[in-house]
Design an enzyme around this catalytic site. Structure first.
Site, PDB file in Angstrom:
ATOM      1  N   GLU A 326      -3.841 -46.051  -0.300  1.00  0.00           N
ATOM      2  CA  GLU A 326      -4.654 -47.191  -0.515  1.00  0.00           C
ATOM      3  C   GLU A 326      -4.058 -47.655  -2.280  1.00  0.00           C
ATOM      4  OE1 GLU A 326      -9.534 -46.782  -0.248  1.00  0.00           O
ATOM      5  OE2 GLU A 326      -8.872 -45.884  -1.898  1.00  0.00           O
ATOM      6  N   CYS A 327      -3.546 -48.973  -2.087  1.00  0.00           N
ATOM      7  CA  CYS A 327      -3.121 -49.587  -3.356  1.00  0.00           C
ATOM      8  C   CYS A 327      -1.703 -48.772  -3.713  1.00  0.00           C
ATOM      9  CB  CYS A 327      -3.727 -49.692  -4.498  1.00  0.00           C
ATOM     10  SG  CYS A 327      -3.526 -50.764  -5.779  1.00  0.00           S
ATOM     11  N   GLY A 328      -1.729 -47.903  -4.695  1.00  0.00           N
ATOM     12  CA  GLY A 328      -0.517 -47.240  -5.235  1.00  0.00           C
ATOM     13  C   GLY A 328      -0.095 -46.384  -3.964  1.00  0.00           C
TER      14      GLY A 328
END
Length: 436
Positions: A326-328
């Site tokens: 997720e994201c990072g």
């Protein structure tokens, strides 16, 4: 006995909600009250401070991503064993997105769904009796709500307090306290927002100071008297099904953004959670799935790129079992990550995306995502609600298939989101809850 609850809200951001909330949490805990915490809306930072103040997890309650039955189930989970649930609002009390009543993402929806009275934190700087008009507007704007009291903030003098108090009381509302202007109670700023709780120097001392500050200027007994029994009836539900029986989750300074209500739901379904640290060059432990949460990998990109045991272990794991970012975490699964200085760091290469922090551009907002294929997040065709918040951009998406199609909350056309290849998936999308 059913716990009581109270929402601490404000007409706008920057009014002192967090100062008041943390001070009340710690002060009431010191008095022996069993206090639980919650945060309205998608926010990783504030619940971590709640946890530090209370010694127990604080859960997120989001009226756009969660229906009323899930809100009730999570409020019941958050307040289990407690006498009082203190929920902190986000932004202004009525601020949300275009949506049917009760599903706008506004904190007012959470208060209405759970029967929470509202304690208004009101920044009185730059005004006097007019504070009463603002308070009265908040109290009368939404007939579902009960604004029961006001704490004035940023009071400059006894005369200022007298005039502002008179205005609020003339509007028919009680003033439960008044916080004077005091710069040293503010929490410090940092990369992309507030300092995370785990990174705040002398956090215990800061929380004790906040409790002293609020105790000296707010009537704690009057605050307790405002609370009302929580409306939390309904069958237990979880926001997201666990992606395996044993889940390996990256957790350190680079990977810290995973919602407590997601973890609590996974554990409630019997899943075992094992943490590992990519920054410590730890490979994923034995598990059914690896989950790389969001965080700040761009601040540690060089170190992550040099951690061969972590990267080799992640690649080996992805050959046989599911991996999700997720994201990072998505950025670390890609080919490369360019940091703010323009230096390119090679990442895991499990997805073909190349991301960059060199040219900052904020992307922020709710997302409604539908999966295009089975992955760790769920099955093809499942819908999830969540959000994006990142400054990184995609330099090159590569040849991978998209993980999902996602639409914003403003009626925009759904667009491809994220990447998937083999057993690996990822996107900038932070999941809050599955759409039932």
């Amino acid at each position: 006995m059913r716990p009581s609850g109270l929402l601490i809200a404000a007409p706008r951001s920057g009014s002192g909600k967090t100062t008041l909330t943390l001070g009340l949490m710690r002060a009431l805990r010191r008095r022996g009250v069993k206090v639980a915490g919650a945060k309205s809306g998608p926010d990783y930072i504030d619940p971590a401070f709640h946890q530090a103040a209370l010694g127990r997890d604080s859960l997120n309650l989001d009226s756009w991503a969660m229906d009323e039955s899930l809100l009730a189930a999570l409020a019941a989970r958050a307040s289990d064993g407690a006498e009082l649930l203190l929920a902190e609002a986000s932004m202004g009390l009525f601020d949300g997105v275009p949506a049917p009543p009760g599903r706008t993402g506004a904190s007012a929806d959470v208060a209405a769904a759970l029967g929470l009275p509202v304690l208004l934190a009101l920044d009185a700087s730059g005004q006097a009796q007019s504070a009463g008009a603002v308070a009265k507007g908040c109290a009368s704007f939404d007939p579902r709500l009960r604004v029961k009291g006001v704490v004035l903030n940023k009071i400059g003098s006894p005369r200022h307090l007298r005039l502002a108090r008179e205005g609020v009381e003339a509007a028919g509302l009680k003033v439960l306290g008044a916080l004077p202007k005091q710069a040293d109670v503010a929490l410090p700023e940092r990369h992309l927002g507030l300092v995370q709780a785990a990174e705040t120097a002398e956090l215990e001392a800061r929380l004790e100071s906040l409790a002293d500050f609020v105790s000296a200027h707010v009537d704690l007994d009057a605050v307790l008297a405002l609370a009302a029994p929580l409306a939390t009836e309904g069958s237990p539900r979880v926001a997201l099904a666990p992606p395996g029986q044993r889940i390996a989750i990256a957790r350190d300074a680079a990977f810290s953004f995973l919602y407590p209500h997601i973890l609590a739901g996974w554990r409630g379904r019997g899943a075992e959670i094992v943490f590992f640290s990519p920054l410590a060059d730890e490979p994923p432990p034995e598990a059914d799935c690896v989950w790389l949460p969001g965080g700040y990998p761009e601040l540690h990109a060089g170190r992550l790129a040099a951690n061969g045991r972590f990267l080799a272990g992640l690649r080996d794991f992805a050959g046989e079992r599911r991996v999700h970012g997720e994201c990072g975490g998505y950025m670390v699964l890609g080919e490369s990550l360019t940091d703010a200085a323009g230096d390119v760091h090679h990442m895991a290469g499990l997805l073909s995306v190349q991301t960059s922090f060199a040219r900052r551009k904020m992307t922020l907002g709710y997302r409604d995502a539908t999966l295009l294929a089975d992955c760790a997040l769920g099955r093809k065709g499942q819908r999830f609600r969540g959000h994006e918040f990142h400054y990184a951009s995609i330099a090159t998406l590569g040849a991978d298939e998209p993980m999902a199609v996602a639409a914003d909350a403003y009626g925009g056309a759904p667009a491809p989101s994220g990447s998937r290849r083999g057993l690996v998936s990822g996107s900038f999308f932070h999941c809050v809850a599955e759409v039932a």
